[in-house]
Design an enzyme around this catalytic site. Structure first.
Site, short mmCIF file in Angstrom:
data_model
loop_
_atom_site.label_atom_id
_atom_site.label_comp_id
_atom_site.label_asym_id
_atom_site.label_seq_id
_atom_site.Cartn_x
_atom_site.Cartn_y
_atom_site.Cartn_z
N HIS A 1 -4.69 2.42 2.42
CA HIS A 1 -5.43 1.28 2.95
C HIS A 1 -6.01 1.62 4.32
O HIS A 1 -5.61 1.07 5.35
CB HIS A 1 -4.51 0.04 3.02
CG HIS A 1 -4.24 -0.53 1.66
ND1 HIS A 1 -3.07 -1.13 1.31
CD2 HIS A 1 -5.02 -0.57 0.56
CE1 HIS A 1 -3.14 -1.53 0.05
NE2 HIS A 1 -4.30 -1.19 -0.42
N CYS B 1 11.78 1.19 3.08
CA CYS B 1 11.58 2.60 3.45
C CYS B 1 12.16 2.83 4.84
O CYS B 1 11.84 2.10 5.78
CB CYS B 1 10.08 2.87 3.42
SG CYS B 1 9.60 4.34 4.28
N HIS C 1 0.08 -7.26 -3.49
CA HIS C 1 0.01 -5.87 -3.02
C HIS C 1 0.22 -4.92 -4.20
O HIS C 1 1.10 -5.15 -5.04
CB HIS C 1 1.09 -5.64 -1.94
CG HIS C 1 0.92 -4.35 -1.23
ND1 HIS C 1 1.36 -3.15 -1.75
CD2 HIS C 1 0.32 -4.04 -0.05
CE1 HIS C 1 1.06 -2.18 -0.91
NE2 HIS C 1 0.43 -2.69 0.13
N GLU D 1 1.65 -2.09 -4.54
CA GLU D 1 3.02 -1.55 -4.71
C GLU D 1 3.91 -2.58 -5.42
O GLU D 1 4.67 -2.23 -6.33
CB GLU D 1 3.61 -1.20 -3.33
CG GLU D 1 5.05 -0.68 -3.46
CD GLU D 1 5.85 -0.79 -2.18
OE1 GLU D 1 5.30 -0.54 -1.08
OE2 GLU D 1 7.04 -1.13 -2.27
N SER E 1 -0.74 4.57 7.42
CA SER E 1 -1.94 5.12 6.77
C SER E 1 -3.07 5.35 7.79
O SER E 1 -4.22 5.49 7.42
CB SER E 1 -2.41 4.16 5.67
OG SER E 1 -2.49 2.84 6.18
N CYS F 1 4.57 7.64 -3.82
CA CYS F 1 5.55 8.06 -2.82
C CYS F 1 6.95 8.09 -3.46
O CYS F 1 7.32 7.15 -4.17
CB CYS F 1 5.54 7.08 -1.65
SG CYS F 1 6.89 7.37 -0.50
#
Ligand code: F3S
Length: 277
Positions: free
Chosen positions: A32, A185, A114, A116, A257, A86
Protein backbone atom coordinates in the site's frame (compact mmCIF):
# COMPACT_ATOMS: atom_id res chain seq x y z
CA UNK A 1 10.88 2.44 10.53
CA UNK A 2 10.45 1.76 6.85
CA UNK A 3 10.12 -1.58 5.07
CA UNK A 4 9.52 -4.53 7.38
CA UNK A 5 11.11 -7.84 6.46
CA UNK A 6 7.81 -9.13 4.94
CA UNK A 7 7.49 -6.18 2.55
CA UNK A 8 11.21 -6.19 1.71
CA UNK A 9 11.00 -9.91 0.97
CA UNK A 10 7.90 -9.46 -1.24
CA UNK A 11 9.53 -6.68 -3.26
CA UNK A 12 12.72 -8.69 -3.72
CA UNK A 13 10.72 -11.70 -4.99
CA UNK A 14 8.78 -9.45 -7.42
CA UNK A 15 11.89 -7.68 -8.72
CA UNK A 16 13.61 -11.02 -9.30
CA UNK A 17 10.51 -12.37 -11.10
CA UNK A 18 10.31 -9.24 -13.29
CA UNK A 19 13.92 -9.76 -14.36
CA UNK A 20 13.22 -13.43 -15.06
CA UNK A 21 9.81 -13.15 -16.81
CA UNK A 22 9.78 -9.60 -18.20
CA UNK A 23 6.13 -8.88 -17.41
CA UNK A 24 3.85 -10.04 -14.64
CA UNK A 25 0.85 -8.86 -12.64
CA UNK A 26 0.07 -8.58 -8.95
CA UNK A 27 -3.41 -9.31 -7.66
CA UNK A 28 -4.21 -5.92 -6.12
CA UNK A 29 -1.35 -3.57 -5.16
CA UNK A 30 1.79 -5.41 -4.00
CA UNK A 31 2.09 -2.97 -1.08
CA UNK A 32 0.00 0.00 0.00
CA UNK A 33 2.39 2.65 -1.25
CA UNK A 34 2.05 4.53 -4.55
CA UNK A 35 5.75 5.19 -4.91
CA UNK A 36 6.61 1.50 -4.64
CA UNK A 37 3.82 0.59 -7.09
CA UNK A 38 5.15 3.15 -9.61
CA UNK A 39 8.68 1.73 -9.30
CA UNK A 40 7.40 -1.82 -9.84
CA UNK A 41 5.32 -0.63 -12.83
CA UNK A 42 8.55 0.67 -14.34
CA UNK A 43 9.89 -2.89 -14.15
CA UNK A 44 6.86 -4.31 -16.02
CA UNK A 45 4.76 -5.25 -12.97
CA UNK A 46 1.11 -4.33 -13.54
CA UNK A 47 -1.63 -4.28 -10.88
CA UNK A 48 -4.62 -6.51 -11.80
CA UNK A 49 -7.73 -5.53 -9.82
CA UNK A 50 -9.04 -9.10 -9.90
CA UNK A 51 -8.38 -12.41 -11.63
CA UNK A 52 -10.93 -11.36 -14.28
CA UNK A 53 -8.76 -8.31 -15.02
CA UNK A 54 -5.66 -10.43 -15.66
CA UNK A 55 -3.94 -9.83 -19.01
CA UNK A 56 -1.09 -12.35 -18.81
CA UNK A 57 -0.59 -15.73 -17.19
CA UNK A 58 1.79 -14.90 -14.33
CA UNK A 59 0.13 -13.67 -11.17
CA UNK A 60 1.74 -12.61 -7.90
CA UNK A 61 -0.03 -12.68 -4.54
CA UNK A 62 0.90 -9.72 -2.30
CA UNK A 63 2.47 -9.90 1.17
CA UNK A 64 -1.12 -9.65 2.52
CA UNK A 65 -1.86 -13.17 1.26
CA UNK A 66 -4.98 -14.44 -0.49
CA UNK A 67 -8.27 -16.25 0.00
CA UNK A 68 -7.93 -20.01 -0.67
CA UNK A 69 -10.59 -19.73 -3.43
CA UNK A 70 -8.26 -17.34 -5.29
CA UNK A 71 -5.44 -19.89 -5.06
CA UNK A 72 -7.81 -22.62 -6.31
CA UNK A 73 -8.82 -20.50 -9.31
CA UNK A 74 -5.17 -19.78 -10.12
CA UNK A 75 -4.52 -23.52 -10.09
CA UNK A 76 -7.62 -24.33 -12.17
CA UNK A 77 -6.66 -21.75 -14.79
CA UNK A 78 -3.10 -23.13 -14.78
CA UNK A 79 -1.64 -19.69 -14.17
CA UNK A 80 1.89 -19.33 -12.93
CA UNK A 81 1.81 -18.28 -9.25
CA UNK A 82 4.36 -16.11 -7.49
CA UNK A 83 3.43 -16.11 -3.83
CA UNK A 84 4.90 -13.27 -1.75
CA UNK A 85 2.60 -13.83 1.26
CA UNK A 86 4.47 -12.68 4.37
CA UNK A 87 5.37 -15.72 6.52
CA UNK A 88 3.69 -14.04 9.52
CA UNK A 89 0.44 -13.58 7.57
CA UNK A 90 0.74 -17.21 6.43
CA UNK A 91 0.92 -18.28 10.12
CA UNK A 92 -2.27 -16.30 10.82
CA UNK A 93 -3.98 -18.02 7.86
CA UNK A 94 -2.91 -21.45 9.16
CA UNK A 95 -4.12 -20.55 12.66
CA UNK A 96 -7.55 -19.71 11.19
CA UNK A 97 -7.58 -22.95 9.18
CA UNK A 98 -6.61 -25.03 12.24
CA UNK A 99 -9.39 -23.47 14.33
CA UNK A 100 -12.00 -23.99 11.60
CA UNK A 101 -10.93 -27.63 11.20
CA UNK A 102 -11.31 -28.11 14.96
CA UNK A 103 -14.89 -26.82 14.62
CA UNK A 104 -14.32 -23.36 16.08
CA UNK A 105 -16.11 -20.26 14.80
CA UNK A 106 -13.39 -17.69 14.18
CA UNK A 107 -13.36 -13.99 14.96
CA UNK A 108 -10.60 -12.01 13.29
CA UNK A 109 -9.99 -8.72 15.11
CA UNK A 110 -9.43 -6.52 12.07
CA UNK A 111 -10.79 -4.47 9.22
CA UNK A 112 -13.15 -6.62 7.11
CA UNK A 113 -12.23 -4.63 3.96
CA UNK A 114 -8.48 -5.12 4.25
CA UNK A 115 -7.05 -7.73 1.84
CA UNK A 116 -5.14 -9.52 4.59
CA UNK A 117 -8.30 -9.93 6.68
CA UNK A 118 -10.34 -11.07 3.66
CA UNK A 119 -7.67 -13.72 3.03
CA UNK A 120 -7.55 -14.93 6.65
CA UNK A 121 -11.36 -15.10 6.73
CA UNK A 122 -11.22 -17.36 3.69
CA UNK A 123 -9.06 -19.82 5.67
CA UNK A 124 -11.45 -19.52 8.65
CA UNK A 125 -14.24 -21.32 6.77
CA UNK A 126 -17.94 -20.53 6.67
CA UNK A 127 -18.19 -19.23 10.22
CA UNK A 128 -15.39 -16.66 10.15
CA UNK A 129 -16.14 -13.01 10.81
CA UNK A 130 -14.10 -9.81 11.14
CA UNK A 131 -14.83 -7.45 14.02
CA UNK A 132 -13.00 -4.27 14.95
CA UNK A 133 -15.42 -2.53 17.23
CA UNK A 134 -15.32 -3.50 20.91
CA UNK A 135 -18.96 -2.42 21.21
CA UNK A 136 -19.92 -5.17 18.75
CA UNK A 137 -19.23 -7.73 21.50
CA UNK A 138 -22.19 -6.46 23.48
CA UNK A 139 -24.40 -7.28 20.50
CA UNK A 140 -23.55 -11.01 20.53
CA UNK A 141 -26.58 -12.47 22.38
CA UNK A 142 -25.41 -16.02 22.08
CA UNK A 143 -21.80 -16.89 21.40
CA UNK A 144 -20.88 -20.06 19.50
CA UNK A 145 -19.96 -22.93 21.84
CA UNK A 146 -16.42 -23.04 20.46
CA UNK A 147 -14.91 -19.68 19.56
CA UNK A 148 -11.47 -18.84 18.19
CA UNK A 149 -9.98 -15.34 18.26
CA UNK A 150 -7.07 -14.01 16.29
CA UNK A 151 -5.98 -10.64 14.98
CA UNK A 152 -5.06 -8.89 11.75
CA UNK A 153 -1.25 -8.88 11.98
CA UNK A 154 -0.92 -5.09 12.02
CA UNK A 155 -3.52 -4.28 14.69
CA UNK A 156 -2.54 -2.46 17.84
CA UNK A 157 -1.77 -4.97 20.59
CA UNK A 158 -3.47 -2.74 23.19
CA UNK A 159 -6.72 -2.63 21.24
CA UNK A 160 -6.58 -6.39 20.63
CA UNK A 161 -6.01 -7.00 24.37
CA UNK A 162 -8.98 -4.76 25.29
CA UNK A 163 -11.19 -6.58 22.79
CA UNK A 164 -10.02 -10.00 24.02
CA UNK A 165 -10.69 -9.09 27.69
CA UNK A 166 -14.28 -8.09 26.90
CA UNK A 167 -14.77 -11.26 24.92
CA UNK A 168 -13.36 -13.42 27.74
CA UNK A 169 -15.94 -11.93 30.17
CA UNK A 170 -18.75 -12.87 27.79
CA UNK A 171 -17.33 -16.32 27.06
CA UNK A 172 -17.15 -17.09 30.79
CA UNK A 173 -20.66 -15.72 31.38
CA UNK A 174 -22.07 -17.86 28.57
CA UNK A 175 -20.05 -21.04 29.28
CA UNK A 176 -18.39 -21.12 25.85
CA UNK A 177 -14.85 -22.20 25.04
CA UNK A 178 -12.40 -19.60 23.74
CA UNK A 179 -9.11 -20.29 21.98
CA UNK A 180 -7.04 -17.14 21.45
CA UNK A 181 -4.07 -17.12 19.10
CA UNK A 182 -2.00 -13.95 19.14
CA UNK A 183 -1.28 -13.33 15.47
CA UNK A 184 -0.10 -9.72 15.84
CA UNK A 185 3.17 -9.28 13.97
CA UNK A 186 6.02 -8.76 16.42
CA UNK A 187 7.76 -6.37 14.02
CA UNK A 188 4.61 -4.21 14.01
CA UNK A 189 4.22 -4.44 17.79
CA UNK A 190 7.81 -3.33 18.42
CA UNK A 191 7.49 -0.43 15.97
CA UNK A 192 4.25 0.69 17.58
CA UNK A 193 5.92 0.66 21.02
CA UNK A 194 8.88 2.64 19.66
CA UNK A 195 6.56 5.18 17.98
CA UNK A 196 4.56 5.55 21.20
CA UNK A 197 7.73 6.17 23.20
CA UNK A 198 8.99 8.71 20.68
CA UNK A 199 5.60 10.48 20.55
CA UNK A 200 5.77 10.89 24.34
CA UNK A 201 9.07 12.80 24.03
CA UNK A 202 8.35 15.24 21.20
CA UNK A 203 5.81 17.98 20.51
CA UNK A 204 5.07 17.08 16.89
CA UNK A 205 4.97 13.68 15.17
CA UNK A 206 5.18 13.11 11.43
CA UNK A 207 4.20 9.63 10.24
CA UNK A 208 5.34 8.81 6.70
CA UNK A 209 3.43 6.29 4.60
CA UNK A 210 0.48 5.46 2.37
CA UNK A 211 -2.93 6.68 3.57
CA UNK A 212 -4.31 3.27 2.54
CA UNK A 213 -1.63 1.42 4.53
CA UNK A 214 -3.20 -0.15 7.63
CA UNK A 215 0.01 -0.19 9.65
CA UNK A 216 0.81 3.45 8.78
CA UNK A 217 -2.67 4.54 9.86
CA UNK A 218 -2.24 2.55 13.08
CA UNK A 219 1.08 4.29 13.84
CA UNK A 220 -0.59 7.69 13.38
CA UNK A 221 -3.49 6.65 15.66
CA UNK A 222 -1.10 5.38 18.34
CA UNK A 223 0.98 8.58 18.26
CA UNK A 224 -2.22 10.68 18.54
CA UNK A 225 -3.27 8.82 21.69
CA UNK A 226 -0.41 10.55 23.53
CA UNK A 227 -2.06 13.90 22.75
CA UNK A 228 0.86 15.01 20.57
CA UNK A 229 0.01 16.77 17.29
CA UNK A 230 0.42 14.08 14.62
CA UNK A 231 0.39 14.36 10.82
CA UNK A 232 0.39 11.50 8.32
CA UNK A 233 2.16 12.40 5.05
CA UNK A 234 2.80 10.31 1.96
CA UNK A 235 5.64 12.53 0.77
CA UNK A 236 7.76 15.51 1.80
CA UNK A 237 5.72 17.96 -0.35
CA UNK A 238 2.73 17.54 2.00
CA UNK A 239 4.53 19.04 5.01
CA UNK A 240 3.04 22.43 5.88
CA UNK A 241 5.52 24.93 7.36
CA UNK A 242 2.76 26.11 9.73
CA UNK A 243 2.87 22.76 11.57
CA UNK A 244 6.35 23.55 12.80
CA UNK A 245 5.44 26.83 14.48
CA UNK A 246 5.91 26.66 18.26
CA UNK A 247 7.20 23.08 18.00
CA UNK A 248 10.80 22.36 18.92
CA UNK A 249 11.06 18.58 19.04
CA UNK A 250 9.82 16.70 15.99
CA UNK A 251 9.56 12.91 15.83
CA UNK A 252 9.41 10.94 12.59
CA UNK A 253 8.23 7.39 12.09
CA UNK A 254 7.12 5.44 9.01
CA UNK A 255 4.94 2.49 8.04
CA UNK A 256 6.20 -0.93 7.02
CA UNK A 257 5.51 -0.25 3.33
CA UNK A 258 7.24 3.15 3.19
CA UNK A 259 10.41 3.23 1.08
CA UNK A 260 13.60 4.71 2.57
CA UNK A 261 13.68 7.48 -0.08
CA UNK A 262 10.30 8.85 1.09
CA UNK A 263 11.48 8.84 4.74
CA UNK A 264 14.80 10.51 3.91
CA UNK A 265 13.07 13.22 1.87
CA UNK A 266 10.70 14.00 4.76
CA UNK A 267 13.60 14.23 7.23
CA UNK A 268 15.52 16.50 4.85
CA UNK A 269 12.49 18.75 4.33
CA UNK A 270 11.97 19.03 8.11
CA UNK A 271 15.66 19.83 8.60
CA UNK A 272 15.51 22.53 5.93
CA UNK A 273 12.36 24.07 7.41
CA UNK A 274 13.84 24.20 10.91
CA UNK A 275 17.47 25.04 10.05
CA UNK A 276 17.39 28.83 10.50
CA UNK A 277 15.09 29.08 13.47
FE1 F3S B 1 4.70 -9.30 7.57
FE2 F3S B 1 4.62 -7.93 9.78
FE3 F3S B 1 5.48 -6.83 7.58
S1 F3S B 1 3.04 -9.29 9.02
S2 F3S B 1 4.36 -7.82 5.96
S3 F3S B 1 6.47 -8.51 8.70
S4 F3S B 1 4.22 -5.84 9.13
Amino acid sequence: MGFCFGVRRAIEILEKAAVEHGRLETLGPAVHNQRVIAKLAGMGIRVAESLADLQGDIIAISSHGAHPKVLEEIETRRLRLIDTTCPIVHSAQMAAKGLAEADFSVIVFGDAHHPEVKGILGWAGERGMAVLDEQAIAEFDRLPHKLGLLSQTTQSSDRFARFAKKLIDLVIAQGSELRLINTICDVTRKRQMAALKLAGNVDLMVVVGGRNSANTQRLAEICSTTGVETHLVEEAGEIEPGWLQFHHHIGVTAGASTPDEAINEVILALENLTRDR
